[in-house]
Design an enzyme around this catalytic site. Structure first.
Site, PDB file in Angstrom:
ATOM      1  N   ARG A  30      18.985  37.375  42.976  1.00 23.39           N
ATOM      2  CA  ARG A  30      19.173  37.632  41.545  1.00 23.39           C
ATOM      3  C   ARG A  30      20.373  37.002  41.235  1.00 23.39           C
ATOM      4  O   ARG A  30      21.342  37.390  40.249  1.00 23.39           O
ATOM      5  CB  ARG A  30      19.292  39.201  41.867  1.00 23.39           C
ATOM      6  CG  ARG A  30      18.282  40.228  42.208  1.00 23.39           C
ATOM      7  CD  ARG A  30      18.383  41.577  41.696  1.00 23.39           C
ATOM      8  NE  ARG A  30      19.815  42.330  42.060  1.00 23.39           N
ATOM      9  CZ  ARG A  30      19.995  43.421  41.594  1.00 23.39           C
ATOM     10  NH1 ARG A  30      19.315  44.233  40.768  1.00 23.39           N
ATOM     11  NH2 ARG A  30      21.223  43.883  41.965  1.00 23.39           N
ATOM     12  N   ALA A  66      23.728  39.072  39.899  1.00 27.06           N
ATOM     13  CA  ALA A  66      24.107  40.248  40.504  1.00 27.06           C
ATOM     14  C   ALA A  66      25.271  40.490  41.465  1.00 27.06           C
ATOM     15  O   ALA A  66      25.466  41.229  42.355  1.00 27.06           O
ATOM     16  CB  ALA A  66      22.927  40.645  41.422  1.00 27.06           C
ATOM     17  N   LEU A  70      26.185  39.261  49.559  1.00 29.49           N
ATOM     18  CA  LEU A  70      27.043  40.003  50.639  1.00 29.49           C
ATOM     19  C   LEU A  70      26.328  39.642  52.003  1.00 29.49           C
ATOM     20  O   LEU A  70      26.795  39.606  52.900  1.00 29.49           O
ATOM     21  CB  LEU A  70      26.722  41.561  50.450  1.00 29.49           C
ATOM     22  CG  LEU A  70      27.667  42.138  49.517  1.00 29.49           C
ATOM     23  CD1 LEU A  70      27.473  43.782  49.224  1.00 29.49           C
ATOM     24  CD2 LEU A  70      29.139  41.708  49.470  1.00 29.49           C
ATOM     25  N   GLU A 116      32.596  38.688  36.554  1.00 29.34           N
ATOM     26  CA  GLU A 116      33.785  37.954  36.393  1.00 29.34           C
ATOM     27  C   GLU A 116      33.088  36.597  35.997  1.00 29.34           C
ATOM     28  O   GLU A 116      34.097  36.010  35.433  1.00 29.34           O
ATOM     29  CB  GLU A 116      34.262  37.725  38.318  1.00 29.34           C
ATOM     30  CG  GLU A 116      34.651  39.198  38.461  1.00 29.34           C
ATOM     31  CD  GLU A 116      35.486  39.120  40.051  1.00 29.34           C
ATOM     32  OE1 GLU A 116      36.608  38.731  39.975  1.00 29.34           O
ATOM     33  OE2 GLU A 116      34.707  38.849  40.874  1.00 29.34           O
ATOM     34  N   GLU A 136      32.583  47.327  43.285  1.00 32.17           N
ATOM     35  CA  GLU A 136      33.452  46.605  44.561  1.00 32.17           C
ATOM     36  C   GLU A 136      34.157  47.819  44.942  1.00 32.17           C
ATOM     37  O   GLU A 136      34.706  48.060  46.320  1.00 32.17           O
ATOM     38  CB  GLU A 136      34.554  45.653  44.177  1.00 32.17           C
ATOM     39  CG  GLU A 136      33.900  44.272  43.722  1.00 32.17           C
ATOM     40  CD  GLU A 136      33.314  44.054  42.545  1.00 32.17           C
ATOM     41  OE1 GLU A 136      32.926  42.801  42.326  1.00 32.17           O
ATOM     42  OE2 GLU A 136      33.133  44.847  41.683  1.00 32.17           O
ATOM     43  N   ARG A 139      32.399  49.627  47.646  1.00 33.93           N
ATOM     44  CA  ARG A 139      32.026  48.973  48.934  1.00 33.93           C
ATOM     45  C   ARG A 139      33.393  48.546  49.570  1.00 33.93           C
ATOM     46  O   ARG A 139      33.397  47.486  50.782  1.00 33.93           O
ATOM     47  CB  ARG A 139      31.451  47.593  48.443  1.00 33.93           C
ATOM     48  CG  ARG A 139      29.992  47.754  47.873  1.00 33.93           C
ATOM     49  CD  ARG A 139      29.595  46.484  47.292  1.00 33.93           C
ATOM     50  NE  ARG A 139      27.981  46.914  46.721  1.00 33.93           N
ATOM     51  CZ  ARG A 139      27.291  46.101  45.905  1.00 33.93           C
ATOM     52  NH1 ARG A 139      27.850  45.217  45.503  1.00 33.93           N
ATOM     53  NH2 ARG A 139      26.100  46.527  45.731  1.00 33.93           N
TER      54      ARG A 139
END
Length: 262
Positions: A30, A66, A70, A116, A136, A139
């Site tokens: 993504r 996306a 991570l 961002e 964020e 998470r």
């Protein structure tokens, strides 16, 4: 001209090679941002050909971006984390504070680091499939790519905090209404609209475009008296350019198009 990187591609288009088209090419992920892609963005925008006058950035596949990949996130101590964030800042500054205006064509996920990235662009075109989020907060992390500076300038600190506190997702129409995007277009047409805008921007006087990128944001943050003085300096410099003088003469001679509501 086309340049390929395993994270992105660069095409130079237009009758005079004046439009750079930058495509994120990680559709299976993504278009999530890893370090290699962030560095590729930095290098691409720092080294655009001299002929380029405007750029479009978009994502291959079903999504713009996306966010942070991570799966490649590694543990860092505080110093390493700070330097990693600063690397992102340098990369996204290459878009926002580079040589040419950048138009983002947004579809699908515009999430986390993807938002961002989009906020570092000068114009954002969202199609109806786009959705915007900053996960964020849930998470246990914080934005690190400049989002805490750029996103509040678009929508305000309270709205950004709400997105991070609650995981709120904005659909495209809401996002355009609050200022995350300036244009809302039918699904599948974001790139075409972005390219149309970039073509129009590329026809402007380069010095005026540069002033809009670099002077206008600074003026907006200055005290009024300082801003007015800066404005006078920039206006004098811009109008002294030979191209600006030629354009004004063409208007006065009736050879330039007048503004209309159509």
């Amino acid at each position: 001209m086309t340049q390929n990187h395993n994270q992105l591609s660069l095409q130079i288009r237009g009758d005079h090679s004046e439009i750079a088209v930058v495509t994120l090419t990680r559709p299976a992920k993504r278009n999530a941002l890893n370090d290699a892609l962030v560095i590729a963005l930095r290098d691409t925008f720092q080294n655009l050909p001299a002929s380029v006058r405007a750029a479009v950035i978009h994502g291959e596949g079903d999504h713009f971006c996306a966010g942070l990949d991570l799966s490649e996130l590694s543990e860092r101590d505080a110093g390493q984390g700070m330097m990693h964030s600063r690397m992102w800042h340098t990369a996204l500054d290459a878009l926002e504070k580079g040589q040419v205006p950048v138009v983002a064509a947004l579809h699908g996920a515009v999430v986390g680091g993807g938002l961002e990235l989009a906020s570092a662009c000068h114009i954002r075109v969202a199609d109806e499939s786009a959705f915007f989020a900053l996960p964020e907060g849930s998470r246990g992390i914080f934005v690190g790519g400049g989002g805490s500076v750029r996103v509040p300038k678009l929508i305000g600190a309270a709205r950004m905090a709400d997105m991070m506190f609650t995981g709120r997702v904005y659909k495209a129409a809401e996002a355009e209404r609050i200022g995350l995007a300036q244009y809302l277009v039918p699904a599948g047409s974001a790139f075409d609209k972005a390219f149309e805008l970039a073509t129009r921007i590329a026809s402007n006087a380069p010095l005026t475009n540069y002033a809009l990128m670099h002077a206008l944001p600074r003026i907006a943050e200055q005290p009024a008296d300082h801003g007015l003085f800066t404005e006078s300096l920039v206006a004098a410099i811009a109008q002294s350019a030979p191209e600006a003088k030629a354009r004004v003469r063409a208007f006065l001679d009736g050879k330039a198009a007048k503004v209309s509501k159509d």
